[in-house]
Design a protein around this motif. Structure first.
Motif, short mmCIF file in Angstrom:
data_model
loop_
_atom_site.label_atom_id
_atom_site.label_comp_id
_atom_site.label_asym_id
_atom_site.label_seq_id
_atom_site.Cartn_x
_atom_site.Cartn_y
_atom_site.Cartn_z
N ASN A 154 7.52 -6.35 -8.48
CA ASN A 154 6.13 -6.07 -8.85
C ASN A 154 5.69 -4.64 -8.57
O ASN A 154 4.80 -4.12 -9.27
CB ASN A 154 5.20 -7.04 -8.12
N TYR A 155 6.28 -4.00 -7.56
CA TYR A 155 5.74 -2.71 -7.13
C TYR A 155 6.75 -1.56 -7.15
O TYR A 155 6.34 -0.41 -7.14
CB TYR A 155 5.16 -2.85 -5.71
N TYR A 156 8.05 -1.85 -7.18
CA TYR A 156 9.03 -0.77 -7.19
C TYR A 156 10.33 -1.27 -7.81
O TYR A 156 11.35 -1.40 -7.13
CB TYR A 156 9.26 -0.26 -5.76
N PRO A 157 10.31 -1.53 -9.12
CA PRO A 157 11.49 -2.13 -9.77
C PRO A 157 12.76 -1.30 -9.64
O PRO A 157 13.86 -1.84 -9.68
CB PRO A 157 11.05 -2.23 -11.24
N ALA A 158 12.61 0.01 -9.47
CA ALA A 158 13.79 0.87 -9.35
C ALA A 158 14.37 0.87 -7.94
O ALA A 158 15.45 1.41 -7.71
CB ALA A 158 13.44 2.30 -9.76
N GLY A 159 13.67 0.27 -6.99
CA GLY A 159 14.10 0.28 -5.60
C GLY A 159 15.26 -0.65 -5.32
O GLY A 159 15.47 -1.65 -6.02
N SER B 239 0.83 -1.21 0.00
CA SER B 239 0.00 0.00 0.00
C SER B 239 0.86 1.26 0.00
O SER B 239 0.59 2.23 -0.73
CB SER B 239 -0.93 -0.01 1.22
N ILE B 240 1.92 1.25 0.81
CA ILE B 240 2.83 2.40 0.86
C ILE B 240 3.54 2.57 -0.48
O ILE B 240 3.68 3.69 -1.00
CB ILE B 240 3.86 2.22 1.99
N GLY C 16 14.50 2.21 -1.16
CA GLY C 16 14.03 0.85 -1.38
C GLY C 16 13.42 0.25 -0.14
O GLY C 16 12.75 0.95 0.62
N MET C 17 13.70 -1.04 0.08
CA MET C 17 13.09 -1.77 1.18
C MET C 17 14.13 -2.59 1.93
O MET C 17 15.11 -3.06 1.35
CB MET C 17 11.98 -2.69 0.66
N ARG D 228 12.17 -9.53 -2.61
CA ARG D 228 12.63 -9.32 -3.98
C ARG D 228 11.45 -9.33 -4.96
O ARG D 228 11.40 -8.49 -5.87
CB ARG D 228 13.62 -10.43 -4.35
N THR D 229 10.50 -10.21 -4.74
CA THR D 229 9.32 -10.27 -5.61
C THR D 229 8.47 -9.01 -5.47
O THR D 229 7.95 -8.48 -6.46
CB THR D 229 8.48 -11.51 -5.27
#
Length: 222
Positions: free
Chosen positions: A185-190, A141-142, A158-159, A180-181
């Motif tokens: 799916n949600y932030y490929p540049a991260g 969501s974030i 990133g995360m 990683r998945t």
């Protein structure tokens, strides 16, 4: 073997394991004496990680005062709203942002201070109550609304996540692969911040961009 020598030996291992895209190796200096930190810095180590904001500022004061600061200081503990303002006194990265309130305050403070900070959303993918961070659904969501808290001084790097407390390698890989998945799916540049002394090889295999290692570099704390 000295502190800097251990650091660069691990760095070389990481480069050999993933030569095309080696991760940033952070020397986790939390609770370590100043003498060992000086030894590392004088030996060429640049990236250091601290989990107590004030303690890190005090230990690295002699470098923070330099312009430019030759070292890069990473805050690797949970970011608390009440103290995060101190990050802007010397830290370049915050790896443990795990609440929406902390995100909002970090962005506002960066804008006010006009100082750059890069941060990671901390994910709690093991479900352990003792661990800080966003559950998977909240993390996604974030990420989906990340533009709302970005500004020229505050950027989402990133995360970050940690494996299970029991160190089970199978479950550790599952957790790292899950983050990683989510990234794909949600932030490929991260970027991904995963892996410590006991599991950094697994983290590297699962795509980590930042690896946080303490005891394997500094030795066990007294």
């Amino acid at each position: 073997m000295g502190v800097a020598e251990r650091y660069f030996r691990i760095q070389e291992e990481l480069r050999n394991l993933r030569p095309d895209d080696p991760p940033v190796l952070i020397a986790v200096s939390k609770f370590q004496p100043l003498e060992k930190i000086k030894e590392a810095a004088e030996g060429g180590v640049i990236h250091f990680g601290e989990n107590r904001i004030q303690e890190g500022l005090e230990k690295f004061a002699q470098w923070i005062r330099l312009e430019p600061n030759p070292l890069t200081l990473h805050h690797i503990g949970p970011v608390q709203s009440g103290t995060l303002r101190k990050l802007f006194s010397g830290y370049s990265y915050a790896h443990g942002v795990g609440t929406e309130g902390a995100i909002a305050e970090l962005a506002a403070r960066a804008q006010k201070e006009k100082k750059r900070i890069r941060f990671f959303l901390q994910a709690n993918l093991t479900g352990e109550n003792a661990k800080h961070g966003f559950a998977k659904r909240d993390l996604i969501s974030i990420l989906e609304k990340r533009e709302t808290f970005s500004n020229p001084y505050c950027s989402l790097e990133g995360m970050m996540t940690m494996g299970p407390s029991d160190g089970d390698p199978v479950r550790t890989r599952e957790v790292f692969r899950e983050l990683r998945t989510i990234r794909e799916n949600y932030y490929p540049a991260g970027k991904l911040s995963m892996g410590m002394s006991g599991d950094y090889r697994i983290a590297l295999e699962e795509g980590s961009d930042f690896v946080r290692i303490g005891s394997a570099i500094f030795g066990e704390r007294n």
